[in-house]
Design an enzyme around this catalytic site. Structure first.
Site, PDB file in Angstrom:
ATOM      1  N   THR A   7     -19.751   2.033 -36.657  1.00  0.00           N
ATOM      2  CA  THR A   7     -19.938   3.446 -36.395  1.00  0.00           C
ATOM      3  C   THR A   7     -21.365   3.970 -36.457  1.00  0.00           C
ATOM      4  O   THR A   7     -22.051   3.921 -35.458  1.00  0.00           O
ATOM      5  CB  THR A   7     -18.994   4.291 -37.258  1.00  0.00           C
ATOM      6  OG1 THR A   7     -19.147   3.913 -38.603  1.00  0.00           O
ATOM      7  CG2 THR A   7     -17.565   4.095 -36.847  1.00  0.00           C
ATOM      8  N   LYS A  41     -25.195  -3.489 -39.666  1.00  0.00           N
ATOM      9  CA  LYS A  41     -25.311  -3.148 -38.248  1.00  0.00           C
ATOM     10  C   LYS A  41     -26.741  -2.889 -37.812  1.00  0.00           C
ATOM     11  O   LYS A  41     -26.976  -2.444 -36.704  1.00  0.00           O
ATOM     12  CB  LYS A  41     -24.468  -1.905 -37.957  1.00  0.00           C
ATOM     13  CG  LYS A  41     -23.034  -2.037 -38.401  1.00  0.00           C
ATOM     14  CD  LYS A  41     -22.360  -0.693 -38.312  1.00  0.00           C
ATOM     15  CE  LYS A  41     -21.198  -0.629 -39.244  1.00  0.00           C
ATOM     16  NZ  LYS A  41     -20.646   0.704 -39.319  1.00  0.00           N
ATOM     17  N   GLY A  53     -30.240  -1.225 -34.117  1.00  0.00           N
ATOM     18  CA  GLY A  53     -28.952  -0.897 -34.714  1.00  0.00           C
ATOM     19  C   GLY A  53     -27.965  -0.586 -33.608  1.00  0.00           C
ATOM     20  O   GLY A  53     -28.358  -0.179 -32.520  1.00  0.00           O
ATOM     21  N   SER A 132     -19.854   7.329 -34.314  1.00  0.00           N
ATOM     22  CA  SER A 132     -18.848   8.332 -34.675  1.00  0.00           C
ATOM     23  C   SER A 132     -19.405   9.440 -35.545  1.00  0.00           C
ATOM     24  O   SER A 132     -19.094  10.603 -35.362  1.00  0.00           O
ATOM     25  CB  SER A 132     -17.680   7.674 -35.399  1.00  0.00           C
ATOM     26  OG  SER A 132     -17.086   6.700 -34.584  1.00  0.00           O
ATOM     27  N   SER A 164     -21.391  10.284 -44.059  1.00  0.00           N
ATOM     28  CA  SER A 164     -20.239   9.609 -44.681  1.00  0.00           C
ATOM     29  C   SER A 164     -19.347  10.574 -45.450  1.00  0.00           C
ATOM     30  O   SER A 164     -18.161  10.310 -45.637  1.00  0.00           O
ATOM     31  CB  SER A 164     -20.708   8.477 -45.607  1.00  0.00           C
ATOM     32  OG  SER A 164     -21.214   8.982 -46.830  1.00  0.00           O
ATOM     33  N   CYS A 167     -17.524  12.316 -41.928  1.00  0.00           N
ATOM     34  CA  CYS A 167     -16.882  11.510 -40.887  1.00  0.00           C
ATOM     35  C   CYS A 167     -16.022  10.405 -41.506  1.00  0.00           C
ATOM     36  O   CYS A 167     -16.526   9.595 -42.287  1.00  0.00           O
ATOM     37  CB  CYS A 167     -17.954  10.886 -39.991  1.00  0.00           C
ATOM     38  SG  CYS A 167     -17.298   9.814 -38.708  1.00  0.00           S
ATOM     39  N   THR A 170     -17.236   6.716 -41.085  1.00  0.00           N
ATOM     40  CA  THR A 170     -18.532   6.378 -41.666  1.00  0.00           C
ATOM     41  C   THR A 170     -18.374   6.291 -43.180  1.00  0.00           C
ATOM     42  O   THR A 170     -17.784   7.174 -43.786  1.00  0.00           O
ATOM     43  CB  THR A 170     -19.578   7.469 -41.326  1.00  0.00           C
ATOM     44  OG1 THR A 170     -19.618   7.649 -39.908  1.00  0.00           O
ATOM     45  CG2 THR A 170     -20.951   7.091 -41.824  1.00  0.00           C
TER      46      THR A 170
END
Length: 179
Positions: A7, A41, A53, A132, A164, A167, A170
């Site tokens: 994400t 990521k 990323g 996201s 985070s 969402c 996340t």
């Protein structure tokens, strides 16, 4: 079969000597299953001179990162030429056209978003976020970049932490790479 998706990614460049990119660790299958909490990521490529990323399908993103590094080598480290070449390949190749991912690539001088639509976008600001939770991280980075003296790494970490908390795709397992 549902694809695994990674994400939120955020990158910030305060100066040529203060560049960071970070990502959360969540990998989600479909809309409900968290498959992994500690995925990485973001990474340094091209002899540690470029940060990258991804957000989107995990397997697709790994493939694209490898292809991008090869393009960097072909173009002597020229970030923009490598990004344009990858975007053209991504859009024009029948097999690659179905890859689902977005990438942020950044070096000391430039920051770019690369998409499968053949787009290479250089943001107006020295911060960007995708995925996201990208809108949440971008909003946080915007406020922190413009209204604090925080360095790039601090802005990336706090922007992802804020994303985070909002969402569901996340998490707060954050990995950051710096130049």
């Amino acid at each position: 079969m549902q694809q695994l998706h990674a994400t939120t990614i955020c990158a910030v460049r305060r100066s040529a000597d203060d560049v960071a990119i970070g990502g959360d660790g969540q990998v989600t299958m479909g809309e409900t299953a968290i498959m992994k909490n500690g995925a990485v990521k973001v990474k340094k490529i091209f002899k540690g001179k470029v940060l990258t990323g991804f957000a989107g399908s995990v397997a697709d993103a790994f493939s694209l990162t490898d292809k991008f590094e090869k393009k960097l080598e072909e173009h002597g480290g020229n970030l923009k030429r490598a990004a344009v070449d990858l975007a053209q390949l991504w859009r024009g190749d029948q097999g690659m056209r179905s890859l689902e991912a977005l990438m942020i690539v950044v070096d000391r001088d430039q920051m770019l978003i690369i998409s499968g639509n053949g787009e290479v976008i250089a943001p107006d600001q020295d911060f960007v976020a995708i995925g996201s939770g990208g809108n949440y991280a971008y909003s946080a980075a915007n406020a922190l970049f413009n209204h604090t003296d925080m360095n790039a790494e601090e802005i990336v970490r706090e922007s992802l932490r804020i994303a985070s908390s909002i969402c569901v795709y996340t998490n707060d397992h954050i990995t950051v790479e710096k130049l």
